[in-house]
Design an enzyme around this catalytic site. Structure first.
Site, PDB file in Angstrom:
ATOM      1  N   ASP A 186     -50.220  24.343 -37.445  1.00 26.65           N
ATOM      2  CA  ASP A 186     -49.342  25.276 -36.762  1.00 26.65           C
ATOM      3  C   ASP A 186     -49.918  25.323 -35.356  1.00 26.65           C
ATOM      4  OD1 ASP A 186     -48.427  27.613 -35.460  1.00 26.65           O
ATOM      5  OD2 ASP A 186     -47.747  28.376 -37.380  1.00 26.65           O
ATOM      6  N   HIS A 187     -49.230  24.734 -34.397  1.00 26.91           N
ATOM      7  CA  HIS A 187     -49.900  24.523 -33.101  1.00 26.91           C
ATOM      8  C   HIS A 187     -50.275  25.842 -32.421  1.00 26.91           C
ATOM      9  CE1 HIS A 187     -45.895  25.021 -31.232  1.00 26.91           C
ATOM     10  NE2 HIS A 187     -46.547  25.260 -30.108  1.00 26.91           N
ATOM     11  N   HIS A 249     -45.257  30.377 -36.671  1.00 29.48           N
ATOM     12  CA  HIS A 249     -46.022  30.879 -35.519  1.00 29.48           C
ATOM     13  C   HIS A 249     -46.146  32.400 -35.551  1.00 29.48           C
ATOM     14  CE1 HIS A 249     -45.411  26.839 -34.422  1.00 29.48           C
ATOM     15  NE2 HIS A 249     -44.328  26.963 -33.686  1.00 29.48           N
TER      16      HIS A 249
HETATM   17  C1  BG6 Z   1     -42.027  24.778 -31.973  1.00 30.14           C
HETATM   18  C2  BG6 Z   1     -40.574  25.083 -32.193  1.00 30.14           C
HETATM   19  O1  BG6 Z   1     -42.746  24.866 -33.173  1.00 30.14           O
HETATM   20  O2  BG6 Z   1     -42.558  25.720 -31.049  1.00 30.14           O
HETATM   21  C3  BG6 Z   1     -39.807  25.064 -30.895  1.00 30.14           C
HETATM   22  O3  BG6 Z   1     -40.034  24.115 -33.091  1.00 30.14           O
HETATM   23  C4  BG6 Z   1     -40.451  25.972 -29.885  1.00 30.14           C
HETATM   24  O4  BG6 Z   1     -38.455  25.434 -31.098  1.00 30.14           O
HETATM   25  C5  BG6 Z   1     -41.945  25.679 -29.782  1.00 30.14           C
HETATM   26  O5  BG6 Z   1     -39.822  25.752 -28.631  1.00 30.14           O
HETATM   27  C6  BG6 Z   1     -42.638  26.728 -28.919  1.00 30.14           C
HETATM   28  O6  BG6 Z   1     -43.947  26.325 -28.690  1.00 30.14           O
HETATM   29  P1  BG6 Z   1     -44.737  26.848 -27.413  1.00 30.14           P
HETATM   30  O7  BG6 Z   1     -46.103  26.292 -27.577  1.00 30.14           O
HETATM   31  O8  BG6 Z   1     -43.995  26.327 -26.219  1.00 30.14           O
HETATM   32  O9  BG6 Z   1     -44.673  28.343 -27.483  1.00 30.14           O
END
Ligand code: BG6
Length: 498
Positions: A186-187, A249
């Protein structure tokens, strides 16, 4: 002048990274730039190479060229490294793809001293996760867990589309890999400022005593984006905001913000306390979900002085789509620390700005000695943890403005990540790929954690599917449907918009 901090990372053991879906978007936009950055920091193994696998017709030299081209100003080490990249063109349902891969990996081991250690990164569409895992197992590409050489598999969200499919996916993965070999990304967990939630809470004595229902009146967590769905219509229309952001997230940020203190900040001790917190979030039935959630879809509007299309006008989106691009929800955490205190979460696309933040709102003083109207209207004390952008922490509190009377104003105490550490936080993928390379599980999701998050989200999915929660259209560039304000107003709160 404040000192600039060096972001250092240890050197992983020799290994080969195999990327499935190597020619795709994720590989292009995230994995290659992260590898290039790691190479620039001298944080890749000394004996290391990348093998790309995908359907596209390409030679190894084309793949190397693609990898090199993903960064603007490649470091000499990245240029050197990419020259050795390999590519296999193949179909994942064909055994020969994996046999060919197995032979290639053995050859590289002999030539480069990569010792048989492998990381398989599944940057494919989720439907292929189980297929690739099984293909690898069948071709003898998976070593036993806990032995040397090591085999690891990294997978990306979405981990299923609901609880049942997540359980099925976990079962498939577990038939090929041990849980200790699986790294679910989960990044958000790779973001420095998400990890900073742990530092703020557990390295400082002043916050813990007030970190509970007795002193806080609510917690609000926002993941707002100003972008639309970009070119991901086909995926997004099936997913929607609940699956795309809330299940993963947002649940992770909720868990880190509200969980109990872990014994150590480690892979052993952090995931269990996160799971315990997720288990205390009330599972509503789908009838109640309607009172706890608001959903919306963006209409036309203006963002950054640009007119933007409505969701239903975007490429690949049916004119009558009822997929939500905005969700707001009230969660209740049934445990000693939080019982009765609402936790509001929301996420949306085409909101006025990109901001992810956690707002902890405090109760008022027991007796207000200042009698002015202004004192009564002073905004509540708030601690704001800004995950992105302008990463930092702000404490909002009342102060006396200069003058004879007690003219009270809300003022801020600010910590800015950038000003303090003189650098922007590194990209989340850099940290996560590196952690997978050194075998540290702390910032990855366990199977039970993923399943628990689906248990919370499933009733809402059902309520959305049955249209028990009405879908409102909101103007692009606004903070979402008015019902999201009502959700809080019913409990005497309002969104602390940035
Ligand atoms: C991804 C989603 O996991 O996270 C996207 O699939 C979203 O829809 C993105 O735009 C948001 O990531 P960050 O790091 O830009 O907040």
């Amino acid at each position: 002048m404040a000192k600039s901090y060096e972001y250092t990372l240890s050197k992983p053991d020799p290994q080969i990274l195999v990327i499935f879906g190597a020619s795709g978007d994720l590989s292009h936009k995230k994995l290659m730039p992260a590898l290039a950055a790691l190479s620039g920091r001298n944080a890749l193994p000394d004996q290391f190479t990348v093998v790309g696998v995908a359907l596209d017709h390409m030679q190894s030299s084309d793949f190397a060229q693609m990898a090199l081209g993903t960064v603007d100003d490649p470091s000499p080490s990245w240029k050197e490294l990419t020259k050795e990249f390999h590519y296999i063109e193949g179909n994942y349902s064909d055994d020969t793809t994996f046999q060919q891969l197995s032979v290639l990996l053995d050859e590289i081991d002999k030539r480069n001293g990569t010792l048989g250690n492998r990381i398989y990164y599944l940057a494919t569409i989720p439907e292929l996760f189980a297929v690739v895992a099984e293909g690898l197992k069948k071709a003898g590409c998976v070593q036993l867990p806990g032995t040397s050489p090591f085999t690891r598999i990294v997978i990306e969200k979405p981990f299923g589309i609901d609880l049942a499919s997540a359980i099925e996916l976990n079962q498939h993965l577990h038939s090929c890999f041990d849980e200790s070999q699986i790294f679910r990304i989960d990044h958000y967990l790779g973001k420095e400022t998400v990890q900073n939630v742990l530092a703020l809470r557990f390295a400082n004595a002043i916050f813990e005593p007030v970190w509970n229902r007795r002193y806080m009146s609510c917690v609000q967590i926002t993941v707002a984006e100003s972008i639309g769905i970009e070119h991901r219509g086909a995926y997004y229309d099936k997913a929607g905001a609940l699956r795309d952001i809330v299940q993963n997230h947002l649940m992770q940020v909720v868990a880190l913000t509200l969980m109990e203190p872990p014994t150590t900040i480690s892979a052993q001790d952090v995931p269990p306390v996160k799971v315990k917190l997720l288990k205390s979030i009330e599972i509503v039935n789908s009838d109640h979900a309607a009172r706890r959630a608001v959903r919306g879809q963006y209409g036309k509007g203006v963002i950054d002085a640009q007119s933007v299309l409505a969701y239903r006008e975007e490429d690949g989106i049916p004119e009558d789509s009822d997929t939500e691009t905005f969700v707001a929800m009230k969660l209740e955490v049934d445990n000693w620390r939080w019982a009765g205190m609402p936790v509001f979460i929301r996420t949306g696309k085409r909101l006025p700005e990109r901001v992810t933040e956690v707002v902890l709102e405090f109760k008022g003083v027991p007796h207000l000695a200042f009698k002015s109207r202004q004192a009564r209207l002073l905004e509540p004390n708030r601690l704001v943890m800004r995950i992105q952008p302008d990463e930092g922490i702000t404490l909002r509190f009342g102060a006396k403005a200069p003058g004879e009377s007690f003219d009270l104003r809300s003022v801020s105490m600010d910590f800015s990540y950038q000003d303090t550490f003189k650098q922007a936080p590194p990209d989340a993928y850099e940290r996560l790929i590196h952690d997978a390379m050194i075998g540290d599980h702390m910032l990855f999701l366990r199977s039970d954690e993923v399943e628990q998050a689906w248990k919370i989200v499933d009733p809402f999915l059902e309520a959305f599917r049955n249209s028990d929660v009405p879908l409102s259209t909101y103007r692009s560039g606004s903070w979402g449907p008015h019902d999201a304000d009502i959700l809080l107003a019913r409990e005497g709160h309002e969104w602390a918009n940035p």
